[in-house]
Write a protein that holds these residues in place. Sequence first.
Motif, mmCIF file in Angstrom:
data_model
loop_
_atom_site.group_PDB
_atom_site.id
_atom_site.type_symbol
_atom_site.label_atom_id
_atom_site.label_comp_id
_atom_site.label_asym_id
_atom_site.label_seq_id
_atom_site.Cartn_x
_atom_site.Cartn_y
_atom_site.Cartn_z
ATOM 1 N N PHE A 1 2.376 2.143 -12.586
ATOM 2 C CA PHE A 1 1.377 1.672 -11.639
ATOM 3 C C PHE A 1 -0.045 1.996 -12.102
ATOM 4 C CE2 PHE A 1 5.293 1.760 -9.357
ATOM 5 C CZ PHE A 1 5.210 0.781 -8.379
ATOM 6 N N HIS A 2 -0.171 2.987 -12.974
ATOM 7 C CA HIS A 2 -1.497 3.371 -13.466
ATOM 8 C C HIS A 2 -2.071 2.331 -14.421
ATOM 9 C CE1 HIS A 2 -0.295 7.854 -12.688
ATOM 10 N NE2 HIS A 2 -0.575 7.193 -11.579
ATOM 11 N N VAL A 3 -1.226 1.416 -14.886
ATOM 12 C CA VAL A 3 -1.668 0.359 -15.801
ATOM 13 C C VAL A 3 -2.529 -0.670 -15.074
ATOM 14 C CG1 VAL A 3 -0.837 -1.533 -17.294
ATOM 15 C CG2 VAL A 3 0.343 0.676 -17.286
ATOM 16 N N PHE A 4 -2.378 -0.748 -13.753
ATOM 17 C CA PHE A 4 -2.993 -1.818 -12.976
ATOM 18 C C PHE A 4 -4.241 -1.354 -12.217
ATOM 19 C CE2 PHE A 4 1.546 -2.779 -13.360
ATOM 20 C CZ PHE A 4 1.499 -4.073 -13.863
ATOM 21 N N ASP A 5 -5.036 -2.339 -11.807
ATOM 22 C CA ASP A 5 -6.267 -2.116 -11.058
ATOM 23 C C ASP A 5 -5.950 -2.051 -9.564
ATOM 24 O OD1 ASP A 5 -8.744 -2.196 -9.832
ATOM 25 O OD2 ASP A 5 -9.474 -3.948 -10.930
ATOM 26 N N GLN A 6 -6.220 -0.914 -8.948
ATOM 27 C CA GLN A 6 -5.903 -0.751 -7.526
ATOM 28 C C GLN A 6 -6.767 -1.615 -6.621
ATOM 29 O OE1 GLN A 6 -6.000 3.417 -6.500
ATOM 30 N NE2 GLN A 6 -4.151 3.901 -7.677
ATOM 31 N N ASN A 7 -7.846 -2.171 -7.149
ATOM 32 C CA ASN A 7 -8.705 -3.039 -6.350
ATOM 33 C C ASN A 7 -8.208 -4.478 -6.317
ATOM 34 O OD1 ASN A 7 -10.676 -1.011 -5.690
ATOM 35 N ND2 ASN A 7 -11.409 -1.146 -7.803
ATOM 36 N N ARG A 8 -7.080 -4.717 -6.958
ATOM 37 C CA ARG A 8 -6.469 -6.049 -6.957
ATOM 38 C C ARG A 8 -5.067 -5.957 -6.358
ATOM 39 N NH1 ARG A 8 -6.843 -7.852 -13.110
ATOM 40 N NH2 ARG A 8 -5.590 -9.590 -12.315
ATOM 41 N N PRO A 9 -4.531 -7.062 -5.838
ATOM 42 C CA PRO A 9 -3.176 -7.035 -5.273
ATOM 43 C C PRO A 9 -2.119 -6.885 -6.360
ATOM 44 C CG PRO A 9 -4.052 -9.266 -5.269
ATOM 45 C CD PRO A 9 -5.190 -8.375 -5.680
ATOM 46 N N LEU A 10 -0.996 -6.296 -5.978
ATOM 47 C CA LEU A 10 0.106 -6.061 -6.906
ATOM 48 C C LEU A 10 1.416 -6.565 -6.322
ATOM 49 C CD1 LEU A 10 1.206 -4.679 -9.534
ATOM 50 C CD2 LEU A 10 1.584 -2.636 -8.115
ATOM 51 N N VAL A 11 2.192 -7.232 -7.152
ATOM 52 C CA VAL A 11 3.548 -7.633 -6.787
ATOM 53 C C VAL A 11 4.517 -6.922 -7.716
ATOM 54 C CG1 VAL A 11 5.215 -9.514 -6.658
ATOM 55 C CG2 VAL A 11 2.867 -9.901 -5.947
ATOM 56 N N VAL A 12 5.494 -6.257 -7.147
ATOM 57 C CA VAL A 12 6.609 -5.714 -7.915
ATOM 58 C C VAL A 12 7.768 -6.682 -7.725
ATOM 59 C CG1 VAL A 12 8.189 -3.771 -8.215
ATOM 60 C CG2 VAL A 12 5.806 -3.355 -7.532
ATOM 61 N N ILE A 13 8.451 -7.022 -8.820
ATOM 62 C CA ILE A 13 9.540 -7.994 -8.738
ATOM 63 C C ILE A 13 10.724 -7.497 -9.546
ATOM 64 C CG2 ILE A 13 8.636 -9.349 -10.686
ATOM 65 C CD1 ILE A 13 9.659 -11.877 -9.205
ATOM 66 N N SER A 14 11.933 -7.733 -9.039
ATOM 67 C CA SER A 14 13.147 -7.401 -9.779
ATOM 68 C C SER A 14 14.183 -8.476 -9.505
ATOM 69 C CB SER A 14 13.687 -6.025 -9.372
ATOM 70 O OG SER A 14 14.089 -5.999 -8.013
#
Length: 287
Positions: free
Chosen positions: A150-163
């Motif tokens: 999760f540290h790879v991503f920008d927390q000021n943008r939305p995130l989708v986790v998918i499996s």
Amino acid sequence: MSKSHLSKHRHISFTAHYTGYIWYQMGISHPAFATKQGRSLAMLINPVESLAEKYVGGSMRTTLKARHTLLDDQLKALIERYPDLQVLEIAAGLSPRGWWFREHYPAIEYRELDLPDMAATKQAALKQIDTNQPDVLSADLFTEDFQNAFHVFDQNRPLVVISEGFINYFDLALLKQLLQSIVKYGEPFQALHYLTDIYPEPVKNKLAKVIWSSSKLLKLMSRSAFTFHFQSPKEVQTFFLDAGFDQVKVLQPQQYLNQYPSHDEIGPNHHEHLGDLVWVIHAELLD
């Protein structure tokens, strides 16, 4: 995670070779993701699959296509909603999804994650296609290493986790741990969504006993706790809500095959098991 600390879940990766080859056969993947091991497994299972499609009207591979299509459709809708979307695909295996979405939606940030051996296999396949493909992340989802993804991503943008084709391999305690981790690590982001599929108990299928027997074989081959946890969409919703999500939709393929007069009649949260072998779940944290 170093190879000296091998995950007890590493044997599940063999299924990635089969699904990767089936997606290639269906024309929705790239030859780089079609391994010799996947081809051998597909040839071994093909007679059973062909009989099922002829006499039952469906099989494992038709179910694979249904779940893959539904998940893609949900992800496309989220990209329309959030043009600056970020995606983390966990247990990505040999899925073509990351490659396809990076090709067609270059504005989004899409990263894939798996255990070390499978991550290395996927990395090599991606580099065959394009040397500029991002590195595949590596972590055991049931250790603290998971939060590093999760540290790879920008927390000021939305995130989708998918499996995909993943969460049935774990007992309910581990599944709840996974969901709680996604909620905990994803909570700081502007928005958090989790897309996944799940195989419910095949209580409405005429071959339920056969499917149950097949699941026991899969459990043995993958050395996992593969099982069917839920009999109704309501049970799924309750479990995901208890794990910390604020809203949970359960999507059944029959809702999208014009077998009912209208979508409004049944809705995405219809509580009756309609008989599909796989459902798609869209869980989110609300602002």
